[in-house]
Design a protein around this motif. Sequence first.
Motif, PDB file in Angstrom:
ATOM      1  N   PRO A 161      -9.387  -7.854  42.162  1.00 28.31           N
ATOM      2  CA  PRO A 161      -8.236  -8.305  42.960  1.00 28.31           C
ATOM      3  C   PRO A 161      -8.530  -9.660  43.616  1.00 28.31           C
ATOM      4  CG  PRO A 161      -9.462  -6.650  44.188  1.00 28.31           C
ATOM      5  CD  PRO A 161     -10.119  -6.743  42.830  1.00 28.31           C
ATOM      6  N   VAL A 162      -8.576 -10.701  42.807  1.00 27.23           N
ATOM      7  CA  VAL A 162      -8.949 -12.039  43.271  1.00 27.23           C
ATOM      8  C   VAL A 162      -7.847 -12.605  44.166  1.00 27.23           C
ATOM      9  CG1 VAL A 162      -9.487 -14.400  42.537  1.00 27.23           C
ATOM     10  CG2 VAL A 162     -10.332 -12.441  41.208  1.00 27.23           C
ATOM     11  N   LYS A 163      -8.248 -13.196  45.303  1.00 26.79           N
ATOM     12  CA  LYS A 163      -7.283 -13.739  46.264  1.00 26.79           C
ATOM     13  C   LYS A 163      -7.254 -15.267  46.282  1.00 26.79           C
ATOM     14  CE  LYS A 163      -6.015  -9.695  47.614  1.00 26.79           C
ATOM     15  NZ  LYS A 163      -4.688  -9.176  47.212  1.00 26.79           N
ATOM     16  N   ALA A 164      -8.248 -15.921  45.695  1.00 28.34           N
ATOM     17  CA  ALA A 164      -8.261 -17.384  45.629  1.00 28.34           C
ATOM     18  C   ALA A 164      -9.315 -17.817  44.619  1.00 28.34           C
ATOM     19  CB  ALA A 164      -8.558 -18.002  46.995  1.00 28.34           C
ATOM     20  N   CYS A 165      -9.194 -19.067  44.169  1.00 31.81           N
ATOM     21  CA  CYS A 165     -10.156 -19.645  43.232  1.00 31.81           C
ATOM     22  C   CYS A 165     -10.490 -21.054  43.715  1.00 31.81           C
ATOM     23  CB  CYS A 165      -9.550 -19.678  41.830  1.00 31.81           C
ATOM     24  SG  CYS A 165     -10.612 -20.442  40.577  1.00 31.81           S
ATOM     25  N   VAL A 166     -11.775 -21.350  43.886  1.00 36.47           N
ATOM     26  CA  VAL A 166     -12.219 -22.658  44.363  1.00 36.47           C
ATOM     27  C   VAL A 166     -12.910 -23.388  43.216  1.00 36.47           C
ATOM     28  CG1 VAL A 166     -13.531 -23.916  46.106  1.00 36.47           C
ATOM     29  CG2 VAL A 166     -12.592 -21.671  46.656  1.00 36.47           C
ATOM     30  N   LEU A 175      -3.595 -19.251  37.005  1.00 39.28           N
ATOM     31  CA  LEU A 175      -3.669 -18.787  38.395  1.00 39.28           C
ATOM     32  C   LEU A 175      -2.278 -18.620  38.989  1.00 39.28           C
ATOM     33  CD1 LEU A 175      -6.675 -20.996  39.492  1.00 39.28           C
ATOM     34  CD2 LEU A 175      -6.660 -18.505  39.349  1.00 39.28           C
ATOM     35  N   GLU A 176      -1.370 -19.493  38.607  1.00 41.04           N
ATOM     36  CA  GLU A 176       0.013 -19.385  39.076  1.00 41.04           C
ATOM     37  C   GLU A 176       0.630 -18.068  38.614  1.00 41.04           C
ATOM     38  OE1 GLU A 176       3.669 -21.648  37.347  1.00 41.04           O
ATOM     39  OE2 GLU A 176       2.691 -22.984  38.784  1.00 41.04           O
ATOM     40  N   ALA A 177       0.418 -17.732  37.336  1.00 39.37           N
ATOM     41  CA  ALA A 177       0.965 -16.485  36.797  1.00 39.37           C
ATOM     42  C   ALA A 177       0.372 -15.259  37.478  1.00 39.37           C
ATOM     43  CB  ALA A 177       0.707 -16.424  35.291  1.00 39.37           C
ATOM     44  N   ALA A 178      -0.903 -15.370  37.898  1.00 37.33           N
ATOM     45  CA  ALA A 178      -1.575 -14.251  38.551  1.00 37.33           C
ATOM     46  C   ALA A 178      -1.292 -14.185  40.051  1.00 37.33           C
ATOM     47  CB  ALA A 178      -3.088 -14.345  38.320  1.00 37.33           C
ATOM     48  N   GLY A 179      -0.604 -15.225  40.581  1.00 39.42           N
ATOM     49  CA  GLY A 179      -0.324 -15.257  42.011  1.00 39.42           C
ATOM     50  C   GLY A 179      -1.557 -15.534  42.856  1.00 39.42           C
ATOM     51  N   VAL A 180      -2.511 -16.274  42.278  1.00 43.08           N
ATOM     52  CA  VAL A 180      -3.774 -16.575  42.962  1.00 43.08           C
ATOM     53  C   VAL A 180      -3.814 -18.064  43.310  1.00 43.08           C
ATOM     54  CG1 VAL A 180      -6.284 -16.633  42.743  1.00 43.08           C
ATOM     55  CG2 VAL A 180      -4.992 -14.720  41.791  1.00 43.08           C
ATOM     56  N   PRO A 181      -3.952 -18.435  44.575  1.00 39.48           N
ATOM     57  CA  PRO A 181      -4.004 -19.849  44.950  1.00 39.48           C
ATOM     58  C   PRO A 181      -5.246 -20.542  44.368  1.00 39.48           C
ATOM     59  CG  PRO A 181      -3.625 -18.454  46.874  1.00 39.48           C
ATOM     60  CD  PRO A 181      -4.000 -17.549  45.753  1.00 39.48           C
ATOM     61  N   LEU A 182      -5.057 -21.787  43.935  1.00 38.62           N
ATOM     62  CA  LEU A 182      -6.169 -22.614  43.470  1.00 38.62           C
ATOM     63  C   LEU A 182      -6.506 -23.613  44.567  1.00 38.62           C
ATOM     64  CD1 LEU A 182      -8.141 -23.859  41.429  1.00 38.62           C
ATOM     65  CD2 LEU A 182      -6.222 -25.179  40.500  1.00 38.62           C
ATOM     66  N   ILE A 183      -7.742 -23.575  45.035  1.00 39.74           N
ATOM     67  CA  ILE A 183      -8.230 -24.544  46.013  1.00 39.74           C
ATOM     68  C   ILE A 183      -9.027 -25.581  45.243  1.00 39.74           C
ATOM     69  CG2 ILE A 183      -9.638 -24.891  48.077  1.00 39.74           C
ATOM     70  CD1 ILE A 183      -9.071 -21.940  48.792  1.00 39.74           C
ATOM     71  N   GLU A 184      -8.498 -26.796  45.150  1.00 43.25           N
ATOM     72  CA  GLU A 184      -9.109 -27.866  44.358  1.00 43.25           C
ATOM     73  C   GLU A 184      -9.852 -28.838  45.263  1.00 43.25           C
ATOM     74  OE1 GLU A 184      -7.945 -31.344  41.114  1.00 43.25           O
ATOM     75  OE2 GLU A 184      -6.372 -30.465  42.359  1.00 43.25           O
ATOM     76  N   ASP A 185     -11.138 -29.011  45.004  1.00 44.46           N
ATOM     77  CA  ASP A 185     -11.960 -29.993  45.708  1.00 44.46           C
ATOM     78  C   ASP A 185     -12.118 -31.206  44.788  1.00 44.46           C
ATOM     79  OD1 ASP A 185     -13.811 -31.481  47.065  1.00 44.46           O
ATOM     80  OD2 ASP A 185     -15.338 -29.919  47.194  1.00 44.46           O
ATOM     81  N   ASP A 186     -11.454 -32.313  45.138  1.00 42.49           N
ATOM     82  CA  ASP A 186     -11.458 -33.511  44.292  1.00 42.49           C
ATOM     83  C   ASP A 186     -12.287 -34.627  44.925  1.00 42.49           C
ATOM     84  OD1 ASP A 186     -10.662 -34.926  41.973  1.00 42.49           O
ATOM     85  OD2 ASP A 186      -9.018 -35.891  43.053  1.00 42.49           O
ATOM     86  N   ASP A 232     -12.072 -10.270  51.242  1.00 42.90           N
ATOM     87  CA  ASP A 232     -11.386 -10.587  49.990  1.00 42.90           C
ATOM     88  C   ASP A 232     -12.348 -11.195  48.978  1.00 42.90           C
ATOM     89  OD1 ASP A 232      -8.939  -9.646  50.785  1.00 42.90           O
ATOM     90  OD2 ASP A 232      -8.100 -11.610  51.288  1.00 42.90           O
ATOM     91  N   ILE A 233     -11.934 -11.168  47.711  1.00 43.88           N
ATOM     92  CA  ILE A 233     -12.738 -11.700  46.604  1.00 43.88           C
ATOM     93  C   ILE A 233     -12.214 -13.067  46.193  1.00 43.88           C
ATOM     94  CG2 ILE A 233     -13.382 -11.364  44.180  1.00 43.88           C
ATOM     95  CD1 ILE A 233     -13.301  -8.360  44.683  1.00 43.88           C
ATOM     96  N   VAL A 234     -13.130 -14.017  46.046  1.00 46.71           N
ATOM     97  CA  VAL A 234     -12.787 -15.384  45.653  1.00 46.71           C
ATOM     98  C   VAL A 234     -13.638 -15.779  44.449  1.00 46.71           C
ATOM     99  CG1 VAL A 234     -12.773 -17.809  46.367  1.00 46.71           C
ATOM    100  CG2 VAL A 234     -12.125 -16.031  47.997  1.00 46.71           C
ATOM    101  N   VAL A 235     -13.022 -16.439  43.480  1.00 42.86           N
ATOM    102  CA  VAL A 235     -13.729 -16.931  42.296  1.00 42.86           C
ATOM    103  C   VAL A 235     -14.232 -18.339  42.557  1.00 42.86           C
ATOM    104  CG1 VAL A 235     -13.388 -17.765  39.929  1.00 42.86           C
ATOM    105  CG2 VAL A 235     -12.560 -15.509  40.581  1.00 42.86           C
ATOM    106  N   VAL A 236     -15.484 -18.597  42.157  1.00 40.92           N
ATOM    107  CA  VAL A 236     -16.060 -19.940  42.235  1.00 40.92           C
ATOM    108  C   VAL A 236     -16.752 -20.260  40.915  1.00 40.92           C
ATOM    109  CG1 VAL A 236     -16.437 -19.803  44.730  1.00 40.92           C
ATOM    110  CG2 VAL A 236     -18.284 -19.163  43.159  1.00 40.92           C
ATOM    111  N   GLU A 237     -17.034 -21.544  40.722  1.00 46.27           N
ATOM    112  CA  GLU A 237     -17.809 -21.961  39.562  1.00 46.27           C
ATOM    113  C   GLU A 237     -19.265 -21.550  39.737  1.00 46.27           C
ATOM    114  OE1 GLU A 237     -16.223 -26.271  38.417  1.00 46.27           O
ATOM    115  OE2 GLU A 237     -16.266 -25.934  40.582  1.00 46.27           O
TER     116      GLU A 237
END
Length: 315
Positions: A83-88, A113-124, A36-41
């Motif tokens: 077809p992004v499956k998650a964003c970190v 991301l919510e509208a696109a149905g893509v989970p956001l993984i937040e590292d705080d 799968d494809i994931v978006v990162v900074e």
Amino acid sequence: RMAALGIIATPGDILATNGAQEAIILALQAVTKPGDIVVVESPSFPGILQALDVVGLRVIEVPTHPSEGLSLEGLELALEQWPVKACVVVPNHSNPMGATMSDLRKQQMVRMLEAAGVPLIEDDIYGDLYYGTHRPRPAKVFDRTGNVIYCNSFSKTISPGLRLGWMMPGKYLAEASQQKYFSNLGTASVPQLAVAHFLEQGGYDRYLRSARLRYREATDRMRAAVGRSFPEGTAVSRPQGGFVLWVQLPGTVSGTEVFRRAREENINVAPGLMFSTTDKYENCLRLNGANPWSERVEHAIARLGAIATAVAAES
């Protein structure tokens, strides 16, 4: 503590992990499958890139502004084209740039991301290490559907050796819990009890107040030292929290060569190539200001600047 940030949580919403690194891996395993494809900074913390590699995921790097954080325009383009499956994302004091997204941009990112149905993984993980008067809010604050998987840890605040983190997987709790069970059954209870006691007694907040002052002093002094010692044309980030500095060397000066020569003199920095999967940032370095400022550190920065100046002259 989560309620104080504006996030409603019960004990059942929280999953204890072995540091934030495990939390991120569990989050990725919960919402993706290999390939799968994931978006990162971009630039991105090497630990996140390693986590993606471990899970067998493909990466789309979206540019990050030194102060505004992840480019929302770039994120929108990635969502349209792939077809992004998650964003970190590390929205507060990102590593290595130290960028902090505004509340407005965090909210826009969560909604997008919510509208696109893509989970956001937040590292705080750096959220508590702010320099100003108020802690920046997590993106999780703006989550209304459970689409944000919140990850945090005490490794960057209390101790790296503690290896105690936690996550709020939102609507992906069942999947993350299952992955945790498959991985190592659970997180040791004794460190959790020790930290819980520390939090209850108020020691953590007292410690954080002093730690934030030390980190701010160290990074401010390090920025000034870089300005004195590095070649003309060097640019340095100005973080509002955390303890890392992103240094961009002028022109085609090789950060990798500076790293190599510095290492021969037992001066440890991170070369820019570590922060991308596509050989970007060859002329960059990341400096770590977590150690208390001292003559030894000041001398190391001066020597590092001399090495960078020599490499610049050769190039």
